[in-house]
Write a protein that holds these residues in place. Structure first.
Motif, PDB file in Angstrom:
ATOM      1  N   THR A  82       0.843  -1.203   0.000  1.00 54.15           N
ATOM      2  CA  THR A  82       0.000   0.000   0.000  1.00 54.15           C
ATOM      3  C   THR A  82       0.875   1.250   0.000  1.00 54.15           C
ATOM      4  N   TRP A 279      -4.382   4.196  -5.988  1.00 54.40           N
ATOM      5  CA  TRP A 279      -5.358   4.110  -4.887  1.00 54.40           C
ATOM      6  C   TRP A 279      -6.241   2.871  -5.008  1.00 54.40           C
ATOM      7  N   PRO A 282      -4.379  -0.404  -3.464  1.00 55.70           N
ATOM      8  CA  PRO A 282      -4.483  -0.441  -1.999  1.00 55.70           C
ATOM      9  C   PRO A 282      -5.910  -0.729  -1.531  1.00 55.70           C
ATOM     10  N   LEU A 283      -6.875  -0.204  -2.267  1.00 49.33           N
ATOM     11  CA  LEU A 283      -8.273  -0.453  -1.900  1.00 49.33           C
ATOM     12  C   LEU A 283      -8.593  -1.947  -2.016  1.00 49.33           C
ATOM     13  N   LEU A 285      -6.431  -4.381  -1.813  1.00 50.60           N
ATOM     14  CA  LEU A 285      -5.735  -5.078  -0.727  1.00 50.60           C
ATOM     15  C   LEU A 285      -6.511  -4.949   0.573  1.00 50.60           C
TER      16      LEU A 285
ATOM     17  N   TRP B  60      -5.832   2.955   6.704  1.00 48.07           N
ATOM     18  CA  TRP B  60      -5.738   2.416   5.342  1.00 48.07           C
ATOM     19  C   TRP B  60      -6.691   3.162   4.409  1.00 48.07           C
ATOM     20  N   LEU B  63      -5.530   6.605   3.660  1.00 49.11           N
ATOM     21  CA  LEU B  63      -4.444   6.597   2.664  1.00 49.11           C
ATOM     22  C   LEU B  63      -5.001   6.402   1.257  1.00 49.11           C
ATOM     23  N   VAL B  64      -5.976   5.488   1.147  1.00 48.19           N
ATOM     24  CA  VAL B  64      -6.570   5.236  -0.166  1.00 48.19           C
ATOM     25  C   VAL B  64      -7.255   6.492  -0.684  1.00 48.19           C
ATOM     26  N   LEU B  65      -8.006   7.149   0.212  1.00 46.04           N
ATOM     27  CA  LEU B  65      -8.736   8.354  -0.218  1.00 46.04           C
ATOM     28  C   LEU B  65      -7.756   9.463  -0.603  1.00 46.04           C
ATOM     29  N   ALA B  67      -4.715   9.118  -1.682  1.00 39.54           N
ATOM     30  CA  ALA B  67      -4.085   8.768  -2.962  1.00 39.54           C
ATOM     31  C   ALA B  67      -5.046   9.008  -4.110  1.00 39.54           C
ATOM     32  N   ALA B  68      -6.331   8.694  -3.875  1.00 38.30           N
ATOM     33  CA  ALA B  68      -7.323   8.897  -4.932  1.00 38.30           C
ATOM     34  C   ALA B  68      -7.467  10.383  -5.249  1.00 38.30           C
ATOM     35  N   SER B  71      -4.509  11.459  -7.237  1.00 35.47           N
ATOM     36  CA  SER B  71      -4.187  10.770  -8.486  1.00 35.47           C
ATOM     37  C   SER B  71      -4.666  11.537  -9.712  1.00 35.47           C
TER      38      SER B  71
END
Lengths: 912, 98
Positions: A82, A279, A282-283, A285, B60, B63-65, B67-68, B71
């Motif tokens: 991630t 993104w 990682p989502l 995962l 987690w 972090l995903v949000l 990164a989104a 991006s």
């Protein structure tokens, strides 16, 4: 449920996958044929899903087992990747960019390409990858064997036999797909699409089981959390060392695992897909890990003591009568295992065939060709060879995986096996990071680091993983080799008590990095390495479409195509008509018709010579070699090209210098010519002037003497005429004197009479003498007597003559009503400067250059005195005295500057 | 009335893009530090495994949000970059690789 259902289900699933892959392949083919892009097949979504090949049976089954054994530690395996993906701007972006720019086909290819296309480095990486992947494949086989076993508790089943059949089946599947054709970019549309579908299958299966556990067995998330707290065990506590180490290791693994490199870099269709994957992956995962802990907790609480936690995903629904769900879970696990095996086998087979089999075959062919046994090169043969090499490699790799499974007994925790693989592939990290960011990283260093790290990993982790007594003896494990305690595999250099994995990771990477850095610092890179290091490290500065000198592979063009390429190239160099006629003649010479001769050595030699005439031998050789020889342009070739170019540049520089010199000479000649013409004109005008000047007095003398010869002249008149004749003859004499004087001065034959005097006295004398000119005009004089106290040692008489001339001119020509003469004296160094400035209208600019010429008279009205030789004589005198006289413009009147050395040295005069 | 203030940076967009790139670089570092946080809690056993799991999953998701969110502009920057590179270089001939 029995094997009677499971085996057909698994087979049906494989056929389903096969269909999807073929459809995708065909669709891509059709789209490519019609010139369009396979948009969906190459979309960010498919890219992200294909990355999920990271989640293997280890994730599907092993993560739950891992969680049941060690609590949250399983998350490190997904948090590491991630972080790498969230931070894609740092590393992945560069990796993918380089991969595309250099047309990299595998991680071994990337490393070998960076380190001077060294095949040795490629072989080392390939060997490490094969060894490291073996346990990983064994893990998949073990998980499939276990999952079959879980359903068939009653039946007798030999897991080893089962695993063998699974291995054979997977090998067949992979061979069917991965080696159907040779794609120039090593991209496999069909396989990638199948992997994407598998990603969905395994995600749905795991989520289904998870949702059933949370909402079916427990009463929602809150209840689930409470149950997890109940199930908590002391060994679930996070171990700081492992937590940090495993997060790091997983982050490294996603970069270095051959199959991840394959889907992430090689199969990447568009760099911008990475932005989405940053993104979305990682989502994915996170979704895969979300229900791991609940399933583990439920399994621990509901299943009997001693059941294998690695199979909770399967056994939990099975034991509780949810057969449909269990079947889904089985297929999910099966799909997770197969996707990993397929991609890993393809990636490894590419590496093995490109770095080991093909080079070896080429070398043997070369030897055979040298002995004259076989043609040196045969493109179609090559293609079959590569494909067969890959097929064989796939078989061997799966065989090795099976062997590992058989030897290790197939009873260990899945996660533990996977981590051995991770640590093995992590050995590529120093070389990889060096490749991307350090210009100084060298081939020697990379090879040393890889070998040292690989050996350390083998000794401290891989070999002990079979268990004591299998490969490394129990005694060696406990006491060290030959009883040397500090060489014990799990306590290297006396580091005891550390977790074996961390211990191995620490020592292998530390030794690896040390060897890598030391080797790089001490060695000297070859030119190819330097070129490649610049290409890699500065990839952003180089245009994307830039063709690096080394990015070319060997071409597989047929002879016809080669001839065509050669013709196209030659046309560019020789010109269309000439190249075509040359080619036609050669073709006729070979007994063929048309423009395309067979590229025989003879023809190539001739062509090379032909081209060499235009571009130089080395360049011609390199160009032809690139098309025909298909070999890489060697650095020696490039060096020769470079030196040739340098020579040509030098020649052209010399030519340029010469042409400049010629231009300069021409200019000088032109100037000299102009001067000569001017002199000729001057001479002519001088002659006409002088004859005119002589003629005027002569005419009056003749006229009056003729009158005197008449008798009727009175005495009075005789006296008058005689005076006129006398005056005229005096004028004539003076003119001749002046001319003589000037000629003597000009030839430098004058004898200077050097005396001592004060400048002030000289000026006094000059003023006095010039008072006789137009005595009726009163001049106001302005002098600074104090300045004039300069002792001179020069030809006083001549200098006074100059002063008199200048002052007389002022008296004659100053047209002011209240004329004024200013005499300013200055001393600069050894030079005395005397300025004579009047307040008249001065001399017009265009005439200023003329006044020092002979017979130059500005106007006729002032013809009163001399013959116009005064200033010319003055200038010659001043030159003889080592000084000068010049007109000084812009002083508000006519101004003359007389400058001369205060002491005239006899020596200085002689030099003139 | 105050006169409207002149913008301090003339190329605001470029500036903003560069800061987004900085953010993208800092994000994994921040993430790593936050992921290591449970290690410190474990010393005192302040939280149960369940609570730590909740923390990690929330982190987690964040972090995903993040990164989104980053991006999209980064992707635009990447495209622009690639186009510029394309313009600079002549199209590479299609060629087989070993």
């Amino acid at each position: 449920m029995t094997l009677n259902i499971l085996v057909p289900a698994a087979l049906a699933y494989v056929i389903f996958l096969f269909t999807i892959a073929s459809l995708a392949e065909r669709r891509a083919e059709a789209l490519r044929a019609s010139g369009r892009q396979a948009r969906f097949l190459r979309s960010p979504l498919v890219y992200t899903l294909s990355l999920s090949v990271y989640c293997t049976a280890w994730t599907f089954y092993g993560a739950v087992g891992y969680a049941a054994r060690s609590g949250l530690e399983f998350m490190t395996i997904y948090l590491g990747p991630t972080l790498v993906f969230v931070g894609w701007w740092w590393l992945l972006r560069k990796l993918v960019r380089i991969g595309k720019a250099q047309r990299v086909t595998s991680i071994a290819d990337l490393i070998s390409s960076r380190y001077g296309k060294s095949n040795a480095v490629g072989v080392i990486v390939t060997v490490i990858a094969v060894i490291a992947t073996t346990p990983y494949i064994a893990l998949q086989l073990q998980s499939i064997a276990l999952s079959f076993g879980a359903f068939t508790a009653g039946e007798t089943l030999a897991p080893q036999q089962l695993a063998m059949w699974v291995a054979v089946g997977l090998a067949l599947f992979t061979i069917l797909f991965g080696t159907r054709n040779l794609d120039s970019n090593e991209q496999h549309h069909g396989v990638v699409t199948a992997i994407a579908v598998e990603a969905v299958v395994k995600l749905v299966a795991l989520l289904a089981v998870g949702i059933w556990v949370v909402w079916g067995l427990a009463e929602g998330p809150t209840d689930m959390l409470a149950r997890i707290a109940q199930a908590e065990r002391p060994e679930w506590a996070i171990e700081p060392g492992r937590w940090m180490g495993l997060t790091f290791l997983a982050g490294v693994a996603i970069l270095t695992l051959p199959r991840m490199f394959q889907v992430m870099v090689v199969e990447n269709a568009d760099e911008s897909h990475l932005a989405v994957a940053s993104w979305a992956f990682p989502l994915y995962l996170m979704a895969m890990s979300l229900f791991v802990l609940p399933i583990a907790a439920a399994g621990l609480m509901l299943l009997p003591e001693g059941s294998n936690p690695d199979l909770f995903v399967l056994t939990l629904p099975h034991a509780l009568g949810q057969n449909g769900l269990a079947m889904l879970a089985f297929l999910g696990g099966f799909s997770a295992a197969t996707s990993m095996v397929i991609i890993a086998a393809i990636a490894l087979a590419t590496m093995v065939s490109n770095h080991i089999v093909v080079p070896m075959w080429l070398a043997s062919r070369q030897r055979a060709a040298d002995r004259g046994l076989a043609p040196a090169r045969d493109a179609s043969d090559m293609r079959g060879l590569v494909l067969n090499a890959r097929r064989l490699s796939i078989g061997v790799i799966l065989g090795l995986g099976y062997l590992y499974f058989a030897i290790s007994g197939g009873s260990r925790a899945l996660a533990a096996i996977g981590l051995i693989s991770f640590a093995g592939m992590a050995q590529v990290l120093p070389a990889l990071i060096g490749a991307l960011y350090w210009r100084g990283a060298s081939r020697i260093g990379a090879a040393a680091g890889l070998v040292v790290g690989g050996l350390a990993w083998l000794y401290t982790l891989f070999l002990p993983s079979f268990g004591p007594g299998v490969i490394l003896g129990a005694e060696l494990m406990a006491e060290g080799p030959l009883g040397i305690g500090w060489l014990r595999p799990h306590a290297l250099f006396g580091v005891e008590g550390l977790d074996p994995l961390l211990h191995a990771l620490f020592w292998s990477l530390a030794l690896n990095a040390t060897a890598f850095i030391t080797g790089s610092l001490l060695s000297f890179p070859s030119p190819v390495e330097r070129v490649q290091s610049a290409q890699f490290v500065n990839v952003y500065d180089i245009g994307q479409g830039d063709e690096s000198p080394g990015a070319r592979g060997w071409s597989r063009e047929a002879a016809e195509n080669e001839a065509e390429d050669l013709l196209a190239m030659s046309q560019r160099i020789l010109g269309a008509a000439e190249a075509q006629s040359f080619f036609e003649a050669q073709t006729r010479g070979q007994g063929k018709a048309g423009f395309l001769p067979d590229p025989t050595p003879d023809f190539l030699d001739k062509l090379e010579r032909e081209l060499a005439g235009s571009v130089g031998a080395a360049t011609a050789h390199a160009m032809i070699a690139q098309i025909v020889g298909g070999r890489l342009v060697t650095v020696d070739d490039l060096m020769a090209v470079a030196s040739e170019t340098a020579m040509i540049m030098e020649h052209s520089a010399q030519l340029e210098a010469k042409s400049e010199e010629l231009a300069r000479t021409a200019r000088q000649l032109r100037e000299a010519n102009e001067l000569l013409q001017k002199l000729s004109v001057q001479k002519d005008s001088f002659l006409s002037q002088i004859s005119h000047e002589l003629r005027t007095p002569m005419t009056s003398i003749r006229a009056f003497s003729e009158i005197l010869m008449d008798d009727e002249v009175t005495g009075d008149e005789i006296t008058r005429y005689a005076r006129i004749i006398h005056d005229e003859s005096i004028r004539l004499t003076r003119l001749l004197d002046d001319l003589l004087d000037l000629s003597v001065l000009e030839n430098g034959q004058v004898n200077l009479d050097i005396q001592r005097a004060l400048l002030g006295d000289l000026i006094d004398r000059a003023l006095m003498a010039s008072n006789s000119v137009l005595p009726h005009r009163h001049f106001t004089l302005r002098r600074q007597s104090a300045d004039e106290e300069i002792a001179l040692s020069t030809d006083i008489g001549r200098l006074t003559q100059v002063f008199i001339n200048v002052v007389s001119n002022a008296r004659k020509y100053c047209d002011a009503t209240a004329p004024e003469l200013r005499i300013a004296v200055r001393q600069r160094g050894g030079k005395v400067v005397v300025d004579f400035i009047d307040n008249g209208s001065g001399i017009p600019k265009k005439s200023q250059m003329l006044i020092f010429e002979k017979f130059a008279r500005l106007t006729d009205t002032h013809q009163a005195g001399g013959a116009g030789l005064g200033l010319a004589i003055c200038r010659e005198i001043m030159h003889n005295l080592g000084g000068d006289i010049a007109y000084l413009p812009g002083q508000g009147g006519a101004a003359f500057r007389v400058s001369f050395p205060a002491r005239l040295e006899a020596r200085a005069r002689a030099a003139e | 009335m105050k006169p409207p203030r002149a913008p301090l940076f003339l190329q605001r967009e470029t500036y903003r893009r560069r800061r987004i790139m900085d953010a993208a670089r800092i994000l994994p570092v921040v993430g790593f530090v936050l992921i290591l946080l449970p290690v410190l809690w474990t010393r005192g056993r302040a939280l149960s495994t369940a609570a730590e799991a909740v923390y990690l999953f929330v982190l987690w998701l964040v972090l995903v949000l993040a990164a989104a969110a980053l991006s999209r502009p980064l992707r635009a920057a990447l495209k622009r970059d690639a186009e510029a590179a394309e313009r600079r270089a002549s199209p590479a001939p299609d060629e087989g690789a070993p």
